[in-house]
Write a protein that holds these residues in place. Structure first.
Motif, mmCIF file in Angstrom:
data_model
loop_
_atom_site.group_PDB
_atom_site.id
_atom_site.type_symbol
_atom_site.label_atom_id
_atom_site.label_comp_id
_atom_site.label_asym_id
_atom_site.label_seq_id
_atom_site.Cartn_x
_atom_site.Cartn_y
_atom_site.Cartn_z
ATOM 1 N N GLY A 23 0.800 -1.224 0.000
ATOM 2 C CA GLY A 23 0.000 0.000 0.000
ATOM 3 C C GLY A 23 0.826 1.265 0.000
ATOM 4 N N GLU A 24 2.161 1.107 0.025
ATOM 5 C CA GLU A 24 3.086 2.238 0.098
ATOM 6 C C GLU A 24 2.653 3.217 1.191
ATOM 7 N N LEU A 25 2.369 2.653 2.357
ATOM 8 C CA LEU A 25 1.863 3.442 3.476
ATOM 9 C C LEU A 25 3.007 4.043 4.284
ATOM 10 N N ASP A 26 2.821 5.265 4.709
ATOM 11 C CA ASP A 26 3.782 5.950 5.565
ATOM 12 C C ASP A 26 3.129 6.087 6.941
ATOM 13 N N VAL A 27 3.221 5.022 7.721
ATOM 14 C CA VAL A 27 2.540 4.967 9.015
ATOM 15 C C VAL A 27 3.440 4.327 10.064
ATOM 16 N N GLU A 28 3.129 4.614 11.313
ATOM 17 C CA GLU A 28 3.715 3.867 12.420
ATOM 18 C C GLU A 28 2.918 2.567 12.514
ATOM 19 N N VAL A 29 3.565 1.489 12.930
ATOM 20 C CA VAL A 29 2.870 0.209 13.054
ATOM 21 C C VAL A 29 2.913 -0.240 14.505
ATOM 22 N N ARG A 30 1.768 -0.712 14.972
ATOM 23 C CA ARG A 30 1.669 -1.205 16.344
ATOM 24 C C ARG A 30 0.966 -2.556 16.313
ATOM 25 N N THR A 49 -18.892 -10.913 29.429
ATOM 26 C CA THR A 49 -17.804 -10.728 28.475
ATOM 27 C C THR A 49 -16.795 -9.750 29.050
ATOM 28 N N LYS A 50 -15.522 -10.127 28.987
ATOM 29 C CA LYS A 50 -14.439 -9.250 29.437
ATOM 30 C C LYS A 50 -13.498 -9.045 28.254
ATOM 31 N N ILE A 51 -13.252 -7.779 27.907
ATOM 32 C CA ILE A 51 -12.352 -7.448 26.801
ATOM 33 C C ILE A 51 -11.161 -6.686 27.361
ATOM 34 N N GLU A 52 -9.974 -7.173 27.035
ATOM 35 C CA GLU A 52 -8.741 -6.492 27.432
ATOM 36 C C GLU A 52 -7.959 -6.158 26.165
ATOM 37 N N HIS A 53 -7.683 -4.876 25.963
ATOM 38 C CA HIS A 53 -6.949 -4.415 24.784
ATOM 39 C C HIS A 53 -5.511 -4.145 25.213
ATOM 40 N N ILE A 54 -4.605 -4.975 24.733
ATOM 41 C CA ILE A 54 -3.192 -4.855 25.088
ATOM 42 C C ILE A 54 -2.471 -4.186 23.920
ATOM 43 N N GLN A 55 -2.130 -2.921 24.104
ATOM 44 C CA GLN A 55 -1.438 -2.176 23.058
ATOM 45 C C GLN A 55 0.054 -2.463 23.124
ATOM 46 N N ASP A 56 0.703 -2.409 21.952
ATOM 47 C CA ASP A 56 2.137 -2.724 21.876
ATOM 48 C C ASP A 56 2.418 -4.060 22.564
ATOM 49 N N ALA A 57 1.624 -5.052 22.222
ATOM 50 C CA ALA A 57 1.719 -6.363 22.869
ATOM 51 C C ALA A 57 3.053 -7.043 22.601
#
Length: 119
Positions: free
Chosen positions: A87-94, A107-115
């Motif tokens: 996609g020739e994307l200029d983005v940060e990736v996480r 229901t329990k949702i846990e969002h772990i960023q920079d896992a």
């Protein structure tokens, strides 16, 4: 469809709903490249998020996020790298993990960023 497949599909639907509520733009679902599949590719600001969704009915055998193994991480990184280059994307990736426990109790949702990080 097997019960665990249905639970996984429901978990991915819950994760998409969760991310949309947090104002992420969903770009791709179940993006495939070679042997890898990225459950969700989303964007927020200038950050591209590759989210692996892990859903379990109980934490009895371990937390959902504990089931993301090094080989899977390697495949995810390769797939997302391909997505960005194509996609020739200029983005940060996480790389995030969305861990879900869904059962009769709720229901329990846990969002772990920079896992996990990649090099």
């Amino acid at each position: 469809m097997a019960e665990h497949n249905e639970l996984g599909k429901k978990g991915e639907e819950l994760a998409v709903e969760y991310l949309r509520l947090k104002e992420y733009e969903i770009l791709e679902l179940n993006y495939r490249y070679q042997k890898a599949e990225v459950d969700i590719i989303a964007k927020r600001g200038n950050t591209l998020i590759a989210a692996e969704v892990k859903t379990r009915s109980t934490p009895e055998f371990g937390n959902p996020q504990d089931f993301v193994k090094p080989k899977q991480i390697q495949q995810l990184v390769k797939a997302v790298n391909h997505y960005v280059e194509e996609g020739e994307l200029d983005v940060e990736v996480r790389f995030d993990i969305i861990a879900i426990i869904k059962n009769k109790a709720g229901t329990k949702i846990e969002h772990i960023q920079d896992a996990f990080f990649y090099f």
